[in-house]
Design an enzyme around this catalytic site. Sequence first.
Site, PDB file in Angstrom:
ATOM      1  N   ARG A  62      11.659  -0.395  10.855  1.00 58.25           N
ATOM      2  CA  ARG A  62      10.051  -0.768  11.937  1.00 58.25           C
ATOM      3  C   ARG A  62      10.248  -0.909  13.004  1.00 58.25           C
ATOM      4  O   ARG A  62      10.839  -2.179  12.865  1.00 58.25           O
ATOM      5  CB  ARG A  62       9.107  -0.570  10.911  1.00 58.25           C
ATOM      6  CG  ARG A  62       8.909   1.009  10.830  1.00 58.25           C
ATOM      7  CD  ARG A  62       7.473   0.576   9.201  1.00 58.25           C
ATOM      8  NE  ARG A  62       5.775  -0.587  10.618  1.00 58.25           N
ATOM      9  CZ  ARG A  62       5.291  -0.391   9.743  1.00 58.25           C
ATOM     10  NH1 ARG A  62       5.025   0.693   8.766  1.00 58.25           N
ATOM     11  NH2 ARG A  62       4.194  -0.671  10.271  1.00 58.25           N
ATOM     12  N   ARG A 111      -9.156   0.858   8.842  1.00 61.02           N
ATOM     13  CA  ARG A 111      -9.035  -0.858   9.325  1.00 61.02           C
ATOM     14  C   ARG A 111      -9.724  -1.210   9.731  1.00 61.02           C
ATOM     15  O   ARG A 111      -9.498  -2.374  10.330  1.00 61.02           O
ATOM     16  CB  ARG A 111      -7.509  -0.017  10.399  1.00 61.02           C
ATOM     17  CG  ARG A 111      -6.367  -0.549   9.224  1.00 61.02           C
ATOM     18  CD  ARG A 111      -4.713  -0.390  10.105  1.00 61.02           C
ATOM     19  NE  ARG A 111      -3.688  -1.005  10.228  1.00 61.02           N
ATOM     20  CZ  ARG A 111      -2.942  -0.979   9.776  1.00 61.02           C
ATOM     21  NH1 ARG A 111      -2.800   0.502   9.596  1.00 61.02           N
ATOM     22  NH2 ARG A 111      -1.905  -1.134   8.895  1.00 61.02           N
ATOM     23  N   ARG A 118      12.040  -5.134   4.641  1.00 64.75           N
ATOM     24  CA  ARG A 118      11.302  -3.509   4.584  1.00 64.75           C
ATOM     25  C   ARG A 118      13.081  -2.278   4.993  1.00 64.75           C
ATOM     26  O   ARG A 118      12.703  -2.109   6.418  1.00 64.75           O
ATOM     27  CB  ARG A 118      10.091  -3.448   4.987  1.00 64.75           C
ATOM     28  CG  ARG A 118       9.582  -1.814   4.962  1.00 64.75           C
ATOM     29  CD  ARG A 118       8.100  -1.822   4.841  1.00 64.75           C
ATOM     30  NE  ARG A 118       7.599  -1.656   6.224  1.00 64.75           N
ATOM     31  CZ  ARG A 118       6.444  -2.225   6.576  1.00 64.75           C
ATOM     32  NH1 ARG A 118       5.740  -2.000   5.823  1.00 64.75           N
ATOM     33  NH2 ARG A 118       5.442  -2.077   7.461  1.00 64.75           N
ATOM     34  N   LYS A 149       0.945  -1.241   0.129  1.00 69.85           N
ATOM     35  CA  LYS A 149       0.444   0.265   0.240  1.00 69.85           C
ATOM     36  C   LYS A 149       0.594   0.895   0.384  1.00 69.85           C
ATOM     37  O   LYS A 149       0.966   1.809  -0.646  1.00 69.85           O
ATOM     38  CB  LYS A 149      -1.117  -0.092   0.988  1.00 69.85           C
ATOM     39  CG  LYS A 149      -2.120  -1.194   1.318  1.00 69.85           C
ATOM     40  CD  LYS A 149      -2.670  -0.814   2.316  1.00 69.85           C
ATOM     41  CE  LYS A 149      -2.097  -0.681   3.999  1.00 69.85           C
ATOM     42  NZ  LYS A 149      -1.029  -2.352   4.018  1.00 69.85           N
ATOM     43  N   ARG A 156       0.116  -8.717  13.583  1.00 69.55           N
ATOM     44  CA  ARG A 156      -0.615  -7.756  12.553  1.00 69.55           C
ATOM     45  C   ARG A 156      -1.232  -8.389  11.173  1.00 69.55           C
ATOM     46  O   ARG A 156      -2.423  -7.775  11.709  1.00 69.55           O
ATOM     47  CB  ARG A 156       0.459  -7.215  12.364  1.00 69.55           C
ATOM     48  CG  ARG A 156       0.747  -5.579  13.062  1.00 69.55           C
ATOM     49  CD  ARG A 156       2.218  -5.201  12.722  1.00 69.55           C
ATOM     50  NE  ARG A 156       2.738  -4.365  11.079  1.00 69.55           N
ATOM     51  CZ  ARG A 156       3.661  -4.298  11.083  1.00 69.55           C
ATOM     52  NH1 ARG A 156       4.614  -4.743  10.897  1.00 69.55           N
ATOM     53  NH2 ARG A 156       3.120  -4.204   9.713  1.00 69.55           N
TER      54      ARG A 156
HETATM   55  P1  ADP Z   1       1.708  -1.149   7.066  1.00 70.31           P
HETATM   56  O1  ADP Z   1       2.007  -0.529   6.215  1.00 70.31           O
HETATM   57  O2  ADP Z   1       2.255  -2.913   7.823  1.00 70.31           O
HETATM   58  O3  ADP Z   1      -0.198  -1.488   6.874  1.00 70.31           O
HETATM   59  P2  ADP Z   1       0.804   0.861   9.213  1.00 70.31           P
HETATM   60  O4  ADP Z   1       2.208   1.796   9.047  1.00 70.31           O
HETATM   61  O5  ADP Z   1      -0.096   1.309   8.802  1.00 70.31           O
HETATM   62  O6  ADP Z   1       1.312  -0.461   8.872  1.00 70.31           O
HETATM   63  O7  ADP Z   1       0.303   0.971  10.611  1.00 70.31           O
HETATM   64  C1  ADP Z   1       0.989   0.799  11.893  1.00 70.31           C
HETATM   65  C2  ADP Z   1       0.753   0.699  13.000  1.00 70.31           C
HETATM   66  O8  ADP Z   1      -0.451   1.834  13.404  1.00 70.31           O
HETATM   67  C3  ADP Z   1      -0.636  -0.624  13.005  1.00 70.31           C
HETATM   68  O9  ADP Z   1      -0.022  -1.787  13.575  1.00 70.31           O
HETATM   69  C4  ADP Z   1      -1.186  -0.087  14.412  1.00 70.31           C
HETATM   70  O10 ADP Z   1      -1.201  -0.163  15.587  1.00 70.31           O
HETATM   71  C5  ADP Z   1      -1.857   1.654  13.926  1.00 70.31           C
HETATM   72  N1  ADP Z   1      -2.521   2.372  12.954  1.00 70.31           N
HETATM   73  C6  ADP Z   1      -2.105   2.466  11.604  1.00 70.31           C
HETATM   74  N2  ADP Z   1      -3.390   2.949  10.936  1.00 70.31           N
HETATM   75  C7  ADP Z   1      -4.684   2.095  12.012  1.00 70.31           C
HETATM   76  C8  ADP Z   1      -5.581   2.404  11.724  1.00 70.31           C
HETATM   77  N3  ADP Z   1      -6.669   3.640  10.986  1.00 70.31           N
HETATM   78  N4  ADP Z   1      -6.621   1.879  13.138  1.00 70.31           N
HETATM   79  C9  ADP Z   1      -5.666   1.470  14.063  1.00 70.31           C
HETATM   80  N5  ADP Z   1      -4.417   1.778  14.119  1.00 70.31           N
HETATM   81  C10 ADP Z   1      -4.019   2.221  12.878  1.00 70.31           C
HETATM   82  P1  ADP Z   2       2.371  -2.138   3.121  1.00 69.51           P
HETATM   83  O1  ADP Z   2       2.416  -0.197   2.950  1.00 69.51           O
HETATM   84  O2  ADP Z   2       1.216  -2.227   2.354  1.00 69.51           O
HETATM   85  O3  ADP Z   2       2.837  -2.155   4.546  1.00 69.51           O
HETATM   86  P2  ADP Z   2       5.082  -1.835   1.783  1.00 69.51           P
HETATM   87  O4  ADP Z   2       4.492  -0.704   0.469  1.00 69.51           O
HETATM   88  O5  ADP Z   2       5.332  -0.852   2.983  1.00 69.51           O
HETATM   89  O6  ADP Z   2       3.623  -2.207   2.312  1.00 69.51           O
HETATM   90  O7  ADP Z   2       5.701  -2.797   0.715  1.00 69.51           O
HETATM   91  C1  ADP Z   2       6.373  -3.743   1.772  1.00 69.51           C
HETATM   92  C2  ADP Z   2       7.648  -4.206   1.453  1.00 69.51           C
HETATM   93  O8  ADP Z   2       7.751  -5.098   0.588  1.00 69.51           O
HETATM   94  C3  ADP Z   2       8.439  -3.294   1.193  1.00 69.51           C
HETATM   95  O9  ADP Z   2       9.974  -3.418   1.733  1.00 69.51           O
HETATM   96  C4  ADP Z   2       8.095  -3.206   0.092  1.00 69.51           C
HETATM   97  O10 ADP Z   2       9.649  -2.580  -0.517  1.00 69.51           O
HETATM   98  C5  ADP Z   2       8.157  -4.877  -0.590  1.00 69.51           C
HETATM   99  N1  ADP Z   2       7.389  -4.316  -1.706  1.00 69.51           N
HETATM  100  C6  ADP Z   2       6.170  -3.955  -2.311  1.00 69.51           C
HETATM  101  N2  ADP Z   2       5.543  -3.994  -3.088  1.00 69.51           N
HETATM  102  C7  ADP Z   2       5.944  -5.498  -3.077  1.00 69.51           C
HETATM  103  C8  ADP Z   2       6.589  -5.722  -4.889  1.00 69.51           C
HETATM  104  N3  ADP Z   2       4.906  -6.457  -5.699  1.00 69.51           N
HETATM  105  N4  ADP Z   2       7.425  -7.508  -4.586  1.00 69.51           N
HETATM  106  C9  ADP Z   2       7.890  -7.084  -4.025  1.00 69.51           C
HETATM  107  N5  ADP Z   2       7.690  -6.269  -2.767  1.00 69.51           N
HETATM  108  C10 ADP Z   2       7.181  -5.592  -2.874  1.00 69.51           C
END
Ligand code: ADP
Ligand code: ADP
Length: 215
Positions: A156, A88, A123, A13, A167
């Site tokens: 992270r 979420r 990541r 995302k 998660r």
């Molecule tokens: P990822 O990119 O791995 O999906 P995020 O950066 O979006 O993770 O979120 C990291 C953490 O921040 C989540 O595990 C949660 O603890 C918190 N968080 C982010 N967005 C929300 C939301 N909309 N509602 C509740 N918690 C959130």
């Molecule tokens: P999210 O925001 O959904 O948690 P991220 O965009 O942070 O996901 O991506 C999670 C990890 O996977 C990062 O290290 C990113 O560089 C890698 N990644 C993202 N898209 C791809 C893909 N299509 N193929 C392989 N690795 C990817």
Amino acid sequence: MRIILLGAPGAGKGTQGKLLADHLHVPKISTGDILRAAVHTGNELGQQVKAIMERGGLVPDPLMIQIIKERLQKEDCRHGFILDGFPRTVAQAEVLRQEDVAITHVIEIVVDDAEVLKRLSGRWTHPGSGRVYHQLYNPPRVAGLDDVTGEPLVQRPDDQEETIRKRLQVYRQQTEPLVAYYKKFTQENSAVHYVSVDGCQSIESIQQKIVAKVD
Ligand code: ADP
Ligand code: ADP
């Protein structure tokens, strides 16, 4: 363009959101980035959410709703935005509906748990811009440094195997119901489009598919 990105942690995302935001010239709003910035500065919000985030839980809905309402009122959202990480829960989605936030697209990125584990454990992110890298799949030009600014990248604290599993569990229980919620919502509202893309392709081909759908 008012776009919601849906998908498990690690689905891509942030990666796709950043590319799409640059393409559409609208801000990408990552609630995770907002919360991490608060933790970093150590303000009251940061103190409230630090332990929850480290455990891989969800920050309570009332707090998240307050954060997103304030953010969407900012000037830069007038011509659209991309939401990464919000909503979420169904309660969070309901707030967007009650506030008449006219969503145009819901983009779901689909990946399985094994892929998530591989992705999140490699990541690296640039906190200042939200740019995301992977040590194998999408490495920076110089290891440990952001391509654009040359600033250091960070890993992270919640990207450790045990927390990633937690998660994923939280995602399946609390966030995945939004897939059915938004499929129904888009069937009932012809102005809203649901796009589902297979997240297990190259970053470029996913980006092309998303751009083709929203342009
Ligand atoms: P990822 O990119 O791995 O999906 P995020 O950066 O979006 O993770 O979120 C990291 C953490 O921040 C989540 O595990 C949660 O603890 C918190 N968080 C982010 N967005 C929300 C939301 N909309 N509602 C509740 N918690 C959130
Ligand atoms: P999210 O925001 O959904 O948690 P991220 O965009 O942070 O996901 O991506 C999670 C990890 O996977 C990062 O290290 C990113 O560089 C890698 N990644 C993202 N898209 C791809 C893909 N299509 N193929 C392989 N690795 C990817």
